[in-house]
Design a protein around this motif. Structure first.
Motif, PDB file in Angstrom:
ATOM      1  N   TRP A 107       0.892  -1.398   0.043  1.00 39.04           N
ATOM      2  CA  TRP A 107      -0.175  -0.043   0.137  1.00 39.04           C
ATOM      3  C   TRP A 107       0.821   1.284   0.001  1.00 39.04           C
ATOM      4  N   ILE A 108       0.359   2.414  -0.058  1.00 36.57           N
ATOM      5  CA  ILE A 108       0.863   3.506  -0.384  1.00 36.57           C
ATOM      6  C   ILE A 108       0.157   4.797   0.369  1.00 36.57           C
ATOM      7  N   GLY A 109       1.136   5.272   1.045  1.00 33.15           N
ATOM      8  CA  GLY A 109       0.447   6.751   1.856  1.00 33.15           C
ATOM      9  C   GLY A 109       1.384   7.723   2.039  1.00 33.15           C
ATOM     10  N   TYR A 110       0.725   9.069   2.058  1.00 34.89           N
ATOM     11  CA  TYR A 110       1.625  10.346   2.020  1.00 34.89           C
ATOM     12  C   TYR A 110       1.103  11.340   2.599  1.00 34.89           C
ATOM     13  N   TRP A 111       1.773  12.496   2.815  1.00 33.96           N
ATOM     14  CA  TRP A 111       1.567  13.515   3.352  1.00 33.96           C
ATOM     15  C   TRP A 111       2.330  14.695   2.875  1.00 33.96           C
ATOM     16  N   VAL A 112       1.862  15.866   2.900  1.00 32.71           N
ATOM     17  CA  VAL A 112       2.742  16.968   2.417  1.00 32.71           C
ATOM     18  C   VAL A 112       2.184  18.082   3.177  1.00 32.71           C
ATOM     19  N   ALA A 116       3.683  23.576   1.079  1.00 31.96           N
ATOM     20  CA  ALA A 116       4.052  23.130   0.076  1.00 31.96           C
ATOM     21  C   ALA A 116       2.595  22.510  -0.744  1.00 31.96           C
ATOM     22  N   ALA A 117       1.358  22.255  -0.236  1.00 32.85           N
ATOM     23  CA  ALA A 117       0.618  21.739  -0.906  1.00 32.85           C
ATOM     24  C   ALA A 117       0.147  22.634  -2.138  1.00 32.85           C
ATOM     25  N   GLY A 118      -0.681  21.809  -2.799  1.00 34.25           N
ATOM     26  CA  GLY A 118      -1.532  22.461  -4.003  1.00 34.25           C
ATOM     27  C   GLY A 118      -0.548  22.902  -5.248  1.00 34.25           C
ATOM     28  N   ASN A 119       0.572  22.404  -5.417  1.00 33.74           N
ATOM     29  CA  ASN A 119       1.492  22.573  -6.390  1.00 33.74           C
ATOM     30  C   ASN A 119       2.036  21.532  -7.016  1.00 33.74           C
ATOM     31  N   GLY A 120       1.449  19.988  -6.766  1.00 32.87           N
ATOM     32  CA  GLY A 120       1.736  18.994  -7.793  1.00 32.87           C
ATOM     33  C   GLY A 120       2.729  18.271  -7.052  1.00 32.87           C
ATOM     34  N   VAL A 121       2.960  18.563  -5.738  1.00 33.44           N
ATOM     35  CA  VAL A 121       4.201  17.959  -5.064  1.00 33.44           C
ATOM     36  C   VAL A 121       3.608  16.439  -4.560  1.00 33.44           C
ATOM     37  N   ALA A 122       2.619  15.987  -4.137  1.00 35.91           N
ATOM     38  CA  ALA A 122       2.129  14.736  -4.047  1.00 35.91           C
ATOM     39  C   ALA A 122       2.114  13.761  -5.020  1.00 35.91           C
ATOM     40  N   THR A 123       1.408  14.401  -6.124  1.00 35.05           N
ATOM     41  CA  THR A 123       1.301  14.006  -7.378  1.00 35.05           C
ATOM     42  C   THR A 123       2.797  13.418  -8.005  1.00 35.05           C
ATOM     43  N   GLU A 143      -1.684  -0.283  -3.782  1.00 35.36           N
ATOM     44  CA  GLU A 143      -3.151  -0.027  -3.326  1.00 35.36           C
ATOM     45  C   GLU A 143      -3.001   1.258  -2.424  1.00 35.36           C
ATOM     46  N   ALA A 144      -3.965   1.977  -2.411  1.00 28.85           N
ATOM     47  CA  ALA A 144      -4.159   3.171  -1.418  1.00 28.85           C
ATOM     48  C   ALA A 144      -5.594   3.313  -1.003  1.00 28.85           C
ATOM     49  N   THR A 145      -5.670   3.611   0.348  1.00 30.02           N
ATOM     50  CA  THR A 145      -7.061   3.880   0.766  1.00 30.02           C
ATOM     51  C   THR A 145      -7.198   5.097   1.462  1.00 30.02           C
ATOM     52  N   VAL A 146      -8.356   6.089   0.983  1.00 28.29           N
ATOM     53  CA  VAL A 146      -8.438   7.340   1.324  1.00 28.29           C
ATOM     54  C   VAL A 146      -9.882   7.629   1.544  1.00 28.29           C
ATOM     55  N   ARG A 147     -10.044   8.355   2.546  1.00 31.25           N
ATOM     56  CA  ARG A 147     -11.543   8.825   2.999  1.00 31.25           C
ATOM     57  C   ARG A 147     -12.154   9.645   1.963  1.00 31.25           C
ATOM     58  N   GLU A 149     -14.221  11.892   1.828  1.00 26.01           N
ATOM     59  CA  GLU A 149     -14.008  13.294   2.054  1.00 26.01           C
ATOM     60  C   GLU A 149     -12.881  14.035   1.701  1.00 26.01           C
ATOM     61  N   ASN A 150     -11.712  13.046   1.505  1.00 27.86           N
ATOM     62  CA  ASN A 150     -10.292  13.855   1.156  1.00 27.86           C
ATOM     63  C   ASN A 150     -10.238  13.984  -0.214  1.00 27.86           C
ATOM     64  N   THR A 151     -10.781  15.256  -0.817  1.00 25.26           N
ATOM     65  CA  THR A 151     -10.940  15.371  -2.219  1.00 25.26           C
ATOM     66  C   THR A 151      -9.661  15.783  -2.941  1.00 25.26           C
ATOM     67  N   SER A 152      -8.977  16.190  -2.057  1.00 28.37           N
ATOM     68  CA  SER A 152      -7.403  16.497  -2.632  1.00 28.37           C
ATOM     69  C   SER A 152      -6.538  15.213  -2.869  1.00 28.37           C
ATOM     70  N   SER A 153      -6.725  14.353  -1.842  1.00 29.72           N
ATOM     71  CA  SER A 153      -5.930  13.119  -2.094  1.00 29.72           C
ATOM     72  C   SER A 153      -6.743  12.315  -3.112  1.00 29.72           C
ATOM     73  N   VAL A 154      -7.947  12.227  -3.171  1.00 28.35           N
ATOM     74  CA  VAL A 154      -8.558  11.530  -4.175  1.00 28.35           C
ATOM     75  C   VAL A 154      -7.913  12.009  -5.608  1.00 28.35           C
ATOM     76  N   ARG A 155      -8.053  13.171  -5.774  1.00 28.29           N
ATOM     77  CA  ARG A 155      -7.504  13.711  -6.963  1.00 28.29           C
ATOM     78  C   ARG A 155      -5.906  13.442  -7.343  1.00 28.29           C
ATOM     79  N   VAL A 156      -5.228  13.448  -6.110  1.00 34.02           N
ATOM     80  CA  VAL A 156      -3.758  13.063  -6.325  1.00 34.02           C
ATOM     81  C   VAL A 156      -3.720  11.680  -6.953  1.00 34.02           C
ATOM     82  N   LEU A 157      -4.428  10.473  -6.503  1.00 29.00           N
ATOM     83  CA  LEU A 157      -4.641   9.025  -6.815  1.00 29.00           C
ATOM     84  C   LEU A 157      -4.998   8.866  -8.318  1.00 29.00           C
ATOM     85  N   GLU A 158      -6.003   9.877  -8.508  1.00 28.03           N
ATOM     86  CA  GLU A 158      -6.698   9.884  -9.949  1.00 28.03           C
ATOM     87  C   GLU A 158      -5.545  10.326 -10.871  1.00 28.03           C
TER      88      GLU A 158
HETATM   89  N1  ACO Z   1     -11.590  19.728  -3.535  1.00 20.81           N
HETATM   90  C1  ACO Z   1     -11.012  19.382  -4.787  1.00 20.81           C
HETATM   91  N2  ACO Z   1      -9.799  19.278  -5.166  1.00 20.81           N
HETATM   92  C2  ACO Z   1      -8.874  20.046  -4.605  1.00 20.81           C
HETATM   93  C3  ACO Z   1      -9.233  20.367  -3.267  1.00 20.81           C
HETATM   94  C4  ACO Z   1     -10.629  20.322  -2.923  1.00 20.81           C
HETATM   95  N3  ACO Z   1     -11.134  21.121  -1.774  1.00 20.81           N
HETATM   96  N4  ACO Z   1      -8.063  20.902  -2.708  1.00 20.81           N
HETATM   97  C5  ACO Z   1      -7.488  20.664  -3.475  1.00 20.81           C
HETATM   98  N5  ACO Z   1      -7.449  20.003  -4.503  1.00 20.81           N
HETATM   99  C6  ACO Z   1      -6.912  19.631  -5.765  1.00 20.81           C
HETATM  100  C7  ACO Z   1      -5.866  20.670  -6.377  1.00 20.81           C
HETATM  101  O1  ACO Z   1      -6.432  21.529  -7.104  1.00 20.81           O
HETATM  102  C8  ACO Z   1      -5.121  19.500  -7.011  1.00 20.81           C
HETATM  103  O2  ACO Z   1      -5.793  18.931  -8.321  1.00 20.81           O
HETATM  104  P1  ACO Z   1      -5.278  19.632  -9.696  1.00 20.81           P
HETATM  105  O3  ACO Z   1      -3.978  19.334 -10.014  1.00 20.81           O
HETATM  106  O4  ACO Z   1      -6.450  18.984 -10.503  1.00 20.81           O
HETATM  107  O5  ACO Z   1      -5.623  21.088  -9.484  1.00 20.81           O
HETATM  108  C9  ACO Z   1      -5.053  18.254  -6.039  1.00 20.81           C
HETATM  109  O6  ACO Z   1      -6.237  18.238  -5.336  1.00 20.81           O
HETATM  110  C10 ACO Z   1      -3.883  18.122  -5.008  1.00 20.81           C
HETATM  111  O7  ACO Z   1      -2.700  17.626  -5.925  1.00 20.81           O
HETATM  112  P2  ACO Z   1      -1.209  17.974  -5.624  1.00 20.81           P
HETATM  113  O8  ACO Z   1      -0.956  19.528  -5.564  1.00 20.81           O
HETATM  114  O9  ACO Z   1      -0.370  16.900  -6.465  1.00 20.81           O
HETATM  115  O10 ACO Z   1      -1.166  17.466  -3.861  1.00 20.81           O
HETATM  116  P3  ACO Z   1      -0.681  18.151  -2.834  1.00 20.81           P
HETATM  117  O11 ACO Z   1       0.976  18.336  -3.032  1.00 20.81           O
HETATM  118  O12 ACO Z   1      -1.382  19.351  -2.529  1.00 20.81           O
HETATM  119  O13 ACO Z   1      -0.899  17.062  -1.558  1.00 20.81           O
HETATM  120  C11 ACO Z   1      -2.154  15.926  -0.077  1.00 20.81           C
HETATM  121  C12 ACO Z   1      -2.158  16.625  -1.325  1.00 20.81           C
HETATM  122  C13 ACO Z   1      -1.225  14.999   0.130  1.00 20.81           C
HETATM  123  C14 ACO Z   1      -3.633  15.277   0.217  1.00 20.81           C
HETATM  124  C15 ACO Z   1      -2.028  17.069   1.031  1.00 20.81           C
HETATM  125  O14 ACO Z   1      -2.917  18.057   1.165  1.00 20.81           O
HETATM  126  C16 ACO Z   1      -1.855  16.584   2.341  1.00 20.81           C
HETATM  127  O15 ACO Z   1      -1.083  16.016   3.046  1.00 20.81           O
HETATM  128  N6  ACO Z   1      -3.075  16.383   3.144  1.00 20.81           N
HETATM  129  C17 ACO Z   1      -3.192  15.952   4.754  1.00 20.81           C
HETATM  130  C18 ACO Z   1      -2.777  14.481   4.764  1.00 20.81           C
HETATM  131  C19 ACO Z   1      -3.461  13.375   3.655  1.00 20.81           C
HETATM  132  O16 ACO Z   1      -4.604  13.671   3.428  1.00 20.81           O
HETATM  133  N7  ACO Z   1      -2.744  12.633   3.195  1.00 20.81           N
HETATM  134  C20 ACO Z   1      -3.246  11.836   2.208  1.00 20.81           C
HETATM  135  C21 ACO Z   1      -4.008  10.718   3.029  1.00 20.81           C
HETATM  136  S1  ACO Z   1      -4.757   9.515   1.868  1.00 20.81           S
HETATM  137  C22 ACO Z   1      -3.173   8.456   1.324  1.00 20.81           C
HETATM  138  O17 ACO Z   1      -2.298   8.476   1.907  1.00 20.81           O
HETATM  139  C23 ACO Z   1      -3.629   7.363   0.270  1.00 20.81           C
END
Ligand code: ACO
Length: 208
Positions: A107-112, A116-123, A143-147, A149-158
């Motif tokens: 499985w794979i998991g991450y935080w940023v 630094a978030a919102g700039n493509g770092v996690a992807t 495999e990765a599991t995600v809530r 509600e965690n729309t940004s992490s869902v987006r990272v995976l997709e």
């Molecule tokens: N609704 C929809 N999309 C959103 C939202 C939101 N509220 N906020 C951000 N996004 C989008 C961004 O626009 C971006 O997509 P885009 O490129 O299509 O615009 C995407 O979500 C984020 O992509 P990245 O920039 O690559 O990711 P980022 O470096 O910001 O890291 C992360 C995302 C890891 C979820 C970070 O916010 C974080 O650490 N969150 C807290 C811990 C966490 O949730 N970890 C993941 C747990 S699940 C797992 O590990 C599988």
């Protein structure tokens, strides 16, 4: 020694800068703890429950974390990376529960950090890790599991090409309750050219 470990990966240049992965170091304590204490609200909603936040993210807690990760990495169960942005620690990415034999999965998991978030770092970090796992490490499925509600992490995976496979109900104790998690997966044959190349082709990242 296990295939593909230790490793330094990247950099891959995303919107925020050069993204790399490297093994954790003992001297990461201050940077790691500083971010984790500042970013409590950003991180706590999505991470497994586990006692007092201040205590377990204090600089003094890093020694135990680092020792545990290093031990598991040496036994081949885990690939523990820190994520760097232009050389500075901004997060962690862990490949866990590595099983070999006829399954060859993990499985794979991450935080940023919020800064630094919102700039493509996690992807970008995920792309580097996936390509390494399907290459030198020799895994077949991640495999990765995600809530939900965690729309940004869902987006990272997709963005990295992971497929939604289903919903694990009341799967993990996160922020004090049993939370449903979507399960996403990717197998090696789905991305013969790698995730990094796909990101570069789509303009989401570039090679330095
Ligand atoms: N609704 C929809 N999309 C959103 C939202 C939101 N509220 N906020 C951000 N996004 C989008 C961004 O626009 C971006 O997509 P885009 O490129 O299509 O615009 C995407 O979500 C984020 O992509 P990245 O920039 O690559 O990711 P980022 O470096 O910001 O890291 C992360 C995302 C890891 C979820 C970070 O916010 C974080 O650490 N969150 C807290 C811990 C966490 O949730 N970890 C993941 C747990 S699940 C797992 O590990 C599988």
């Amino acid at each position: 020694r296990h295939p593909g470990w230790p490793a330094r990966l990247g950099p891959l240049v995303a919107e925020g800068g050069g993204v790399g992965l490297r093994p954790p170091r003992l001297r990461d304590a201050t940077d790691w703890s500083g971010i984790r204490l500042r970013d409590r609200e950003h991180l706590r909603r999505w991470e497994p429950s586990g006692g007092d936040w201040q205590q377990r993210n204090a600089a003094s807690a890093w020694f135990g974390q680092w020792t545990a990760l290093r031990g598991m990495a040496r036994r081949g169960y885990v690939l523990p990376f820190v994520i760097t942005l232009d050389g500075a620690l901004v997060g962690q990415l862990t490949v866990g529960n590595i099983i070999r034999g006829a399954l060859r999965s993990g499985w794979i998991g991450y935080w940023v950090s919020s800064a630094a978030a919102g700039n493509g770092v996690a992807t970008a970090a995920l792309a580097l890790a996936v390509d390494h796992c399907f290459g030198p490490v020799g895994l077949h499925r991640l495999e990765a599991t995600v809530r939900p509600e965690n729309t940004s992490s869902v987006r990272v995976l997709e963005k990295a090409g992971f497929r939604r496979e289903g919903l694990f109900e009341r799967y993990l104790d996160v922020a004090g309750a049993w939370r449903d998690h979507l399960v996403y997966a990717l197998t090696a044959e789905e991305i013969p050219d790698g995730v990094t190349s796909a990101l570069v082709r789509s303009g989401r990242a570039r090679r330095p």
